[in-house]
Design a protein around this motif. Structure first.
Motif, mmCIF file in Angstrom:
data_model
loop_
_atom_site.group_PDB
_atom_site.id
_atom_site.type_symbol
_atom_site.label_atom_id
_atom_site.label_comp_id
_atom_site.label_asym_id
_atom_site.label_seq_id
_atom_site.Cartn_x
_atom_site.Cartn_y
_atom_site.Cartn_z
ATOM 1 N N ASP A 19 0.882 -1.179 0.000
ATOM 2 C CA ASP A 19 0.000 0.000 0.000
ATOM 3 C C ASP A 19 0.915 1.224 0.000
ATOM 4 O O ASP A 19 1.190 1.813 1.039
ATOM 5 C CB ASP A 19 -0.913 -0.016 1.224
ATOM 6 C CG ASP A 19 -1.905 1.142 1.228
ATOM 7 O OD1 ASP A 19 -2.064 1.798 0.182
ATOM 8 O OD2 ASP A 19 -2.514 1.396 2.281
ATOM 9 N N LEU A 20 1.420 1.576 -1.165
ATOM 10 C CA LEU A 20 2.420 2.620 -1.299
ATOM 11 C C LEU A 20 1.792 4.004 -1.312
ATOM 12 O O LEU A 20 0.749 4.222 -1.931
ATOM 13 C CB LEU A 20 3.206 2.418 -2.597
ATOM 14 C CG LEU A 20 4.369 3.374 -2.824
ATOM 15 C CD1 LEU A 20 5.559 2.978 -1.967
ATOM 16 C CD2 LEU A 20 4.764 3.407 -4.300
ATOM 17 N N ASN A 64 6.093 -9.007 6.736
ATOM 18 C CA ASN A 64 5.443 -9.863 5.742
ATOM 19 C C ASN A 64 5.473 -9.223 4.356
ATOM 20 O O ASN A 64 5.621 -9.919 3.346
ATOM 21 C CB ASN A 64 4.002 -10.147 6.158
ATOM 22 C CG ASN A 64 3.906 -11.147 7.301
ATOM 23 O OD1 ASN A 64 4.842 -11.916 7.548
ATOM 24 N ND2 ASN A 64 2.786 -11.142 8.007
ATOM 25 N N LEU A 65 5.328 -7.907 4.304
ATOM 26 C CA LEU A 65 5.441 -7.193 3.027
ATOM 27 C C LEU A 65 6.806 -7.427 2.405
ATOM 28 O O LEU A 65 6.923 -7.731 1.208
ATOM 29 C CB LEU A 65 5.215 -5.692 3.264
ATOM 30 C CG LEU A 65 5.597 -4.734 2.132
ATOM 31 C CD1 LEU A 65 4.715 -4.962 0.923
ATOM 32 C CD2 LEU A 65 5.502 -3.285 2.613
ATOM 33 N N LEU A 183 8.606 7.907 -0.184
ATOM 34 C CA LEU A 183 7.821 6.700 -0.418
ATOM 35 C C LEU A 183 7.515 6.056 0.929
ATOM 36 O O LEU A 183 8.437 5.700 1.669
ATOM 37 C CB LEU A 183 8.586 5.698 -1.280
ATOM 38 C CG LEU A 183 8.981 6.142 -2.686
ATOM 39 C CD1 LEU A 183 9.813 5.061 -3.351
ATOM 40 C CD2 LEU A 183 7.755 6.440 -3.518
ATOM 41 N N ILE A 184 6.250 5.933 1.254
ATOM 42 C CA ILE A 184 5.822 5.269 2.484
ATOM 43 C C ILE A 184 5.478 3.831 2.127
ATOM 44 O O ILE A 184 4.549 3.581 1.347
ATOM 45 C CB ILE A 184 4.606 5.986 3.097
ATOM 46 C CG1 ILE A 184 4.950 7.446 3.395
ATOM 47 C CG2 ILE A 184 4.135 5.266 4.364
ATOM 48 C CD1 ILE A 184 3.737 8.298 3.723
ATOM 49 N N TRP A 185 6.228 2.902 2.687
ATOM 50 C CA TRP A 185 6.056 1.486 2.361
ATOM 51 C C TRP A 185 4.971 0.891 3.259
ATOM 52 O O TRP A 185 5.255 0.227 4.255
ATOM 53 C CB TRP A 185 7.375 0.737 2.512
ATOM 54 C CG TRP A 185 8.491 1.294 1.666
ATOM 55 C CD1 TRP A 185 9.498 2.115 2.075
ATOM 56 C CD2 TRP A 185 8.705 1.065 0.268
ATOM 57 N NE1 TRP A 185 10.332 2.418 1.024
ATOM 58 C CE2 TRP A 185 9.866 1.789 -0.106
ATOM 59 C CE3 TRP A 185 8.019 0.335 -0.711
ATOM 60 C CZ2 TRP A 185 10.373 1.796 -1.400
ATOM 61 C CZ3 TRP A 185 8.514 0.347 -2.000
ATOM 62 C CH2 TRP A 185 9.673 1.068 -2.342
ATOM 63 N N GLY A 186 3.723 1.163 2.914
ATOM 64 C CA GLY A 186 2.593 0.673 3.686
ATOM 65 C C GLY A 186 2.177 -0.722 3.277
ATOM 66 O O GLY A 186 2.572 -1.246 2.226
ATOM 67 N N SER A 187 1.346 -1.332 4.104
ATOM 68 C CA SER A 187 0.882 -2.701 3.866
ATOM 69 C C SER A 187 -0.640 -2.743 3.770
ATOM 70 O O SER A 187 -1.336 -2.066 4.539
ATOM 71 C CB SER A 187 1.342 -3.613 5.010
ATOM 72 O OG SER A 187 0.677 -4.861 4.966
#
Length: 217
Positions: A19-20, A64-65, A183-187
């Protein structure tokens, strides 16, 4: 389906867990001529009041991402957000510049890793995808490298340049930096969190005198 971000032709390859969130920041002066406010630096503390709680659910979702493509997020390759917690607890994290300080504050409290690259050092086109076997880059001034195989990364025309563990040295911010891409490396396992983190992150930067622009469409 993958997504194509308008501003910098940032293509995001399909990924079931990513979820970027991406945005551009423009600073009024080169970073070397700016200082972080005491209020921002005060947030570089585990006990500071912040709108997010970093917990085991967040840590496992992020790991996990990173594991999805085969990367092993452990040891020296743990997510940057986990490194920040340890560094702050051990009083090893000081001010770097406004761009990085804001990134560190938000990542520390939200638990989401964040990449910040100098847009004048990165070479378009930009893409987010999983790195192939053998991919690596230098991540610090002493020339140390990280094996990126299986890691979801930011790529520019020269190859990978950012990820949720360590960003590439060649596109890091410096005293002359005026424009950055965050860049926010969301899940997807944390619905809505990346969007809320982006809102807070941009507000902090704007309080420091910067302006921000949505990259995504």
């Amino acid at each position: 389906m993958g997504r194509r971000y308008n501003k910098h032709m940032l293509t995001v390859d399909p990924h079931p867990l990513l979820d970027l969130r991406a945005f551009e920041t423009i600073f009024p002066r080169p970073l070397g001529e700016m200082s972080s406010s005491p209020e921002l630096l005060g947030l570089l503390s585990l006990t500071a009041s912040a709108p997010f709680q970093n917990d085991e659910t967040v840590r496992e979702a992020v790991r996990n991402l990173l594991r999805h493509g085969g990367f092993k997020p452990a040891g020296r390759s743990k997510p940057a957000s986990e490194y920040l917690v340890k560094a702050v607890a051990e009083a090893r994290l000081g001010s770097i510049n406004v761009a990085v300080d804001a990134c560190n504050v938000v990542s520390l409290h939200s638990g989401l890793p964040i990449s910040v690259v100098d847009l004048d050092r990165a070479r378009p086109p930009l893409r987010v995808g999983v790195a192939a076997a053998g991919a690596s880059y230098v991540f610090n001034a002493s020339g140390q490298t990280i094996d990126l195989a299986g890691m979801v990364c930011l790529f520019d025309a020269e190859g990978p340049c950012g990820c949720a563990v360590k960003d590439a040295q060649r596109t890091k911010t410096g005293p002359e930096t005026r424009r950055t891409l965050s860049l926010i490396w969301g899940s997807t396992a944390l619905p809505g969190r990346a969007t809320e983190v982006e809102t807070w992150y941009r507000a902090l930067l704007e309080t420091e005198g910067a302006s921000t622009k949505s990259v995504g469409a």
